[in-house]
Design a protein around this motif. Structure first.
Motif, mmCIF file in Angstrom:
data_model
loop_
_atom_site.group_PDB
_atom_site.id
_atom_site.type_symbol
_atom_site.label_atom_id
_atom_site.label_comp_id
_atom_site.label_asym_id
_atom_site.label_seq_id
_atom_site.Cartn_x
_atom_site.Cartn_y
_atom_site.Cartn_z
ATOM 1 N N ASP A 78 10.611 -3.685 21.841
ATOM 2 C CA ASP A 78 10.544 -3.068 23.129
ATOM 3 C C ASP A 78 11.579 -3.674 24.006
ATOM 4 O O ASP A 78 12.062 -2.942 24.713
ATOM 5 N N ARG B 148 4.194 5.366 32.175
ATOM 6 C CA ARG B 148 5.017 3.894 31.734
ATOM 7 C C ARG B 148 5.894 4.011 30.699
ATOM 8 O O ARG B 148 6.708 2.955 30.494
ATOM 9 N N GLU C 90 2.227 0.662 27.662
ATOM 10 C CA GLU C 90 3.676 0.394 28.503
ATOM 11 C C GLU C 90 4.670 0.036 27.359
ATOM 12 O O GLU C 90 5.600 0.049 27.645
ATOM 13 N N ARG C 91 4.100 0.245 25.896
ATOM 14 C CA ARG C 91 4.837 0.019 24.726
ATOM 15 C C ARG C 91 4.722 0.900 23.805
ATOM 16 O O ARG C 91 3.672 1.363 23.629
ATOM 17 N N SER D 165 4.724 0.541 20.644
ATOM 18 C CA SER D 165 3.790 -0.300 19.561
ATOM 19 C C SER D 165 2.391 -0.095 20.125
ATOM 20 O O SER D 165 1.505 0.390 19.470
ATOM 21 N N ASP E 116 8.947 5.394 30.040
ATOM 22 C CA ASP E 116 9.977 6.262 30.686
ATOM 23 C C ASP E 116 11.273 5.773 30.506
ATOM 24 O O ASP E 116 12.110 5.492 31.371
ATOM 25 N N ARG E 117 11.721 5.396 29.185
ATOM 26 C CA ARG E 117 12.912 4.664 29.095
ATOM 27 C C ARG E 117 13.864 5.679 28.325
ATOM 28 O O ARG E 117 13.459 6.245 27.561
ATOM 29 N N VAL E 118 15.252 5.208 28.394
ATOM 30 C CA VAL E 118 16.068 5.802 27.555
ATOM 31 C C VAL E 118 16.344 4.956 26.341
ATOM 32 O O VAL E 118 16.339 3.621 26.595
ATOM 33 N N LEU E 119 16.133 5.446 25.107
ATOM 34 C CA LEU E 119 16.045 4.634 23.975
ATOM 35 C C LEU E 119 17.464 4.690 23.150
ATOM 36 O O LEU E 119 17.888 3.839 22.451
ATOM 37 N N ARG F 290 -3.090 3.611 29.412
ATOM 38 C CA ARG F 290 -1.514 3.571 29.886
ATOM 39 C C ARG F 290 -0.782 2.704 29.076
ATOM 40 O O ARG F 290 -0.328 1.670 29.840
ATOM 41 N N ASP G 86 18.099 1.379 27.894
ATOM 42 C CA ASP G 86 17.725 1.797 29.270
ATOM 43 C C ASP G 86 18.397 1.385 30.417
ATOM 44 O O ASP G 86 18.921 2.181 31.196
ATOM 45 N N TRP H 10 -9.088 0.648 28.473
ATOM 46 C CA TRP H 10 -9.307 1.879 29.141
ATOM 47 C C TRP H 10 -9.837 1.877 30.583
ATOM 48 O O TRP H 10 -10.336 1.019 30.781
ATOM 49 N N ASN H 11 -9.435 2.844 31.203
ATOM 50 C CA ASN H 11 -9.522 2.823 32.578
ATOM 51 C C ASN H 11 -10.497 3.996 32.818
ATOM 52 O O ASN H 11 -10.179 5.310 32.666
ATOM 53 N N ASP I 210 -2.070 8.240 29.656
ATOM 54 C CA ASP I 210 -1.034 8.348 30.564
ATOM 55 C C ASP I 210 0.181 8.006 30.227
ATOM 56 O O ASP I 210 0.372 6.435 29.722
ATOM 57 N N MET J 30 9.471 10.022 30.326
ATOM 58 C CA MET J 30 10.821 10.020 31.548
ATOM 59 C C MET J 30 10.841 11.199 32.146
ATOM 60 O O MET J 30 10.782 12.105 31.570
ATOM 61 N N VAL K 123 -8.979 6.546 30.453
ATOM 62 C CA VAL K 123 -7.454 6.995 30.139
ATOM 63 C C VAL K 123 -6.782 5.565 29.743
ATOM 64 O O VAL K 123 -7.219 4.633 30.336
#
Lengths: 245, 445
Positions: A38, B64, B25-26, B28, B66-69, B23, A45, B3-4, B61, B84, B21
C-alpha cells in the motif's frame, strides 16, 4: 529549499491527504508504515502529484528496530527534516476491559513507539537548527471518557510528550505542532454510530499544513473542537463521572 | 470488514438506496472484502439515477481508492485505482503533457464509473469513448481476480460500458493522450435555431464541440443556443483551484419556469452576436459546473432527473418534436445540451451511436416523470437509445431492443457473475440481465 518529510503511519487516510499536499509542494517523502504494498502505491501517487521523491519504508511502532533505518535515510538528505506522526490504535474499549493485555499494544502504538522515534530524531532537528514535528493526538486525550479511556490516556501521554518536545526543540530552532482532531471520516470511524460534525481527511490535512506554516503550537481540527473540548474539560468531575458522552 | 448502514443517492437525488456500504482504503482490503461479500461498487455517484445504487443490498464505496499506481512517461500509459476522479488525473498530468483522451462533463466522475458507463466527452466525434482508451482492467469477481485487456474477447466488451455487471473494477490502465498544456481556446457562437445548430455541427472541425440549448425556446427560436468549439493549446493554468458550494437545498421555486426563461435569455445574450473567443484552463471548459460543489442542491430536496438520448441522424424530425414537447412543458431547467456523436463505442452496452445526443435536466416535479417517459418512447420509435448513466425513470419495456448487442452482454455477464451478485437498482428495474433479451436476440428479433 526542498524539505524532507517522514510520515509515520502513512497508510492512514489523514496521512495520505497530508502526503498529497506535501507532494504538491515538491517535498521529499518517506512514507512509513507496515503495509509495504500500500505504501508503494502511495509513493507512486505522490510522485505523480509532484513530490521530489517518495519512498516506502517499513515502520512498526512495536518494533523499534525499524526506527533507525528511517532516521538514517532522512539524515542522509540535505536541508530540513520534518516528521508527521499519524500512528495509534483504538481497539473497542469493551474488548480491552475483557482482555487487559490489549492495553500494552495501544500504549505502544499511540505513545511509546512514536515518542521513542521522535526522541531518536530530535538531535537531528537540533543539529540542523530547523525542522517541524507534527504529532497527531486526539480530543479523546483531553479527558478520560467511559467509551475510549485507554486510547485517550495513551494519546494524553503522547500530547504531554509533544509539549515537552516543543519546549526542547524550540530553543534549538525547531518546532512541534500538536494536532487534536475531532471526528474524522476515516476507516477507523467508518460505521461507528453517533458520529457528528465529521471532517474529511483532506480538511484536516489542510489545517495541519496551515498550522505548520504559521508555527502554531496546539490546534484542534476542525477548529470548533477547541470550544467543545473547553466545555467538556470544565464539567466538574462530580457531574462528569456520571455522564456517558 | 467495516460496514456502514447508509442511505445514498444518485447525483439527481430523485433515486436513493439504503444498505450496508464498505469503503476500503487499500486494494488488499477491497479484494479481501469482495471475495467474501461480492457486491456492486460505486464511485463519487455522479450518475444521475440508480445505475450505481443497490437498495437493500450491500455496496462498495470506491472513493478512497484514488491513487496513481504507475506511470510510463515514454508511452503515456498510467495505471490508477478505480476511484480516481478523471479531473484529478487531468490536473496531475496535463502539466507534464498528458491528458485523459476522453473526459465526461464532470471531472468528479471516477475512472471505474467512466469505464462501467463507457462515458463520452465533447470530443466523442474525434476520440471516441473513454473505454476505447483503456488498455487493461483488474476485475474482482468474488474470490477470482481477472486481469483483462482488449484481447480478452467478450469479457472486455461486456465490461466496457457494462454497468459493473462483470465484477468490481479495482484498477485500470489508460493510454493518455499528448497535450500541449493546461489551456483550451474556446470559441462561443450564438445559434438561432435547431437547423442552424445542426449545420454548425456539420461545418465545425473543432476537436471539442458541444451545444448549450435554451430548452425553453419555442417557435422560430426552437433549438436556439450557444455553440462551443474548443481545442487544446499550450500554456499553464496560473490560477488557484477555486470552488464554491451550494450550502443548502434551494426552495422549489428556484428553478420555476419564469426564472429559467429569464436565466436562459441572459445566458444566451451573454455571448455577443459576433461570438466570443477566450482561453481558459482545460477544466473550466470541460467541467464548467465542477466549480460549484453540490450544485444538485439547486433542485431542492426532491432532486431532479436528467433525460439523455441519442437519435440517428436521419430522424432529426424526432429531435425537433422532442424539443417542442420540452418547450411546451415549462419543465426544463437551464441545463440542456446537444451534441453530434460519432459511431465510436467501446462495448456491447455503450451508449453512443452516430447521431445527435440531447440531454436535459428536469426538476422532480409533477409531470416531469411522464414527460421523460414520453421522450423515452419517442427515442425508441426513432431507433435511438437512452443513456443508463442518466436514467432514473424508464420502465423495462421501454428500453427493450434499444441496445442491439444486449444479448451478447447478458451472456458474458451471466458467465462472469452467475449469481447476479453485481446487479444494481437500474439493472433490476430495466430487467437488463433478463434472459428474455437473450432469447429475443437469438431468434433474430
Amino acid at each position: 529549499m526542498t524539505q524532507t518529510w517522514i510520515i509515520l503511519g502513512a497508510t492512514s487516510s489523514m496521512a495520505r491527504a497530508m502526503a498529497r499536499r506535501l507532494a504538491k509542494d515538491g517535498a521529499r517523502l518517506l512514507l512509513c508504515g507496515r503495509d509495504m504494498d500500500d505504501l508503494a502505491a502511495s509513493a507512486v501517487d505522490c510522485l505523480a502529484r509532484g513530490a521530489a521523491s517518495a519512498e516506502a519504508l517499513r515502520f512498526d511502532a512495536r518494533d523499534h528496530a525499524t526506527f533507525a533505518p528511517i532516521i538514517d535515510k532522512a539524515a542522509s538528505e540535505e536541508g530540513e527534516i520534518n516528521c508527521a506522526v499519524f500512528v495509534g490504535s483504538m481497539p473497542d474499549q469493551a474488548e480491552i476491559d475483557a482482555d487487559p493485555a490489549l492495553l500494552d499494544g495501544v500504549v505502544q502504538d499511540s505513545y511509546i513507539g512514536p515518542a521513542t522515534f521522535l526522541t531518536l530524531l530530535a538531535p537531528h532537528i537540533e543539529s540542523r537548527a530547523r525542522g517541524t514535528v507534527v504529532g497527531v493526538t486526539s480530543v479523546a486525550g483531553d479527558r478520560g471518557r467511559i467509551g475510549n479511556y485507554v486510547y485517550g490516556s495513551a494519546k494524553a501521554g503522547f500530547a504531554t510528550y509533544l509539549s515537552g518536545l516543543r519546549n526542547r526543540l524550540t530553543r534549538a530552532g525547531g518546532h512541534v505542532v500538536t494536532v487534536k482532531p475531532g471526528f474524522v471520516d476515516t476507516a477507523m470511524t467508518w460505521g461507528i454510530e453517533g458520529m457528528f460534525l465529521v471532517a474529511t481527511p483532506d480538511a484536516v490535512a489542510k489545517d495541519i499544513m496551515r498550522a505548520v506554516a504559521k508555527k502554531r503550537n496546539v490546534i484542534y481540527t476542525p477548529f470548533f473542537w477547541r470550544y467543545i473540548m473547553l466545555i467538556i474539560r470544565h464539567i466538574p468531575e462530580f457531574i462528569f463521572k456520571k455522564m456517558s458522552i | 470488514m467495516a460496514w456502514n448502514n447508509l442511505t445514498y443517492a444518485g447525483w439527481g437525488r430523485a433515486r436513493s438506496a439504503s444498505g450496508k456500504v464498505a469503503r476500503p482504503e487499500r486494494q488488499s482490503a477491497l479484494s479481501r472484502d469482495v471475495a467474501t461479500t461480492p457486491a456492486p461498487a460505486f464511485g463519487l455517484r455522479r450518475s444521475y439515477g440508480d445505475v450505481a445504487l443497490n437498495d437493500g443490498g450491500t455496496a462498495y464505496d470506491m472513493s478512497r481508492l484514488d491513487r496513481v499506481l504507475s506511470f510510463d512517461a515514454e508511452t503515456g500509459v498510467v495505471e490508477v485505482e478505480a476511484g480516481m476522479p478523471v479531473g484529478a488525473l487531468a490536473r496531475s498530468f496535463a502539466k507534464h503533457g498528458w491528458l485523459p483522451a476522453v473526459m465526461p462533463g464532470t471531472g468528479f466522475a471516477t475512472v471505474g464509473g467512466s469505464i462501467a458507463n463507457d462515458v463520452h466527452g465533447k470530443n466523442h466525434h474525434t476520440e471516441g469513448t473513454f473505454g476505447q482508451h483503456v488498455t487493461e482492467i483488474t476485475l474482482l469477481q468474488g474470490n477470482r481476480v481477472e486481469i483483462i485487456t482488449p484481447e480478452s474477447g467478450t469479457i472486455w466488451q461486456a465490461t466496457i460500458g457494462g454497468l459493473g455487471q462483470t465484477g468490481v473494477i479495482a484498477k485500470a490502465k489508460l493510454q493518455l493522450m499528448p497535450c500541449p498544456g493546461e489551456l483550451m481556446k474556446l470559441r462561443e457562437t450564438r445559434i438561432a435555431n435547431l437547423d442552424a445548430f445542426l449545420k454548425a455541427f456539420d461545418d465545425s472541425d473543432a476537436p471539442y464541440a458541444v451545444g448549450w440549448i435554451d430548452a425553453t425556446a419555442t417557435g422560430d427560436r426552437l433549438g436556439r443556443g450557444i455553440f462551443e468549439e474548443s481545442e487544446l493549446v499550450a500554456g499553464r493554468d496560473a490560477g488557484k483551484e477555486h470552488s464554491r458550494a451550494v450550502p443548502l437545498n434551494a426552495p422549489g421555486w428556484a428553478l420555476s419556469a419564469p426564472i429559467v426563461r429569464l436565466f436562459n435569455e441572459a445566458y444566451y445574450r451573454r455571448i455577443p452576436a459576433r461570438g466570443k473567443t477566450s482561453v481558459k484552463p482545460i477544466w473550466d471548459v470541460l467541467f464548467p459546473l465542477d466549480a460549484i460543489h453540490d450544485w444538485n442542491r439547486l433542485y431542492g430536496k426532491r432532486g431532479f432527473n436528467q433525460f439523455q438520448c441519442v437519435i440517428p441522424p436521419e430522424r432529426v424530425d424526432m429531435l425537433r418534436t422532442m424539443l417542442e414537447r420540452i418547450g411546451a412543458s415549462h419543465l426544463a431547467s437551464p441545463l440542456a445540451v446537444l451534441k453530434k456523436m460519432g459511431a465510436a463505442r467501446g462495448g456491447y452496452m455503450s451508449f453512443p451511436m452516430a447521431g445527435y445526443t440531447l440531454a436535459v435536466d428536469f426538476p422532480n416535479r409533477d409531470g416531469a416523470t411522464e414527460l421523460i417517459s414520453d421522450l423515452t418512447d419517442m427515442t425508441h420509435d426513432a431507433g435511438g437509445r437512452i443513456y443508463f448513466a442518466k436514467d432514473g425513470v424508464a420502465e423495462a419495456a421501454q428500453v427493450k431492443g434499444m441496445y442491439p448487442e444486449q444479448g451478447d452482454w447478458v451472456k458474458a455477464a451471466a458467465k462472469a457473475d452467475p449469481g447476479n451478485l453485481f446487479e444494481t437498482d437500474l439493472v433490476r428495474r430495466l430487467e437488463l440481465r433478463d434472459i428474455a433479451h437473450m432469447a429475443q436476440d437469438e431468434t433474430g428479433a
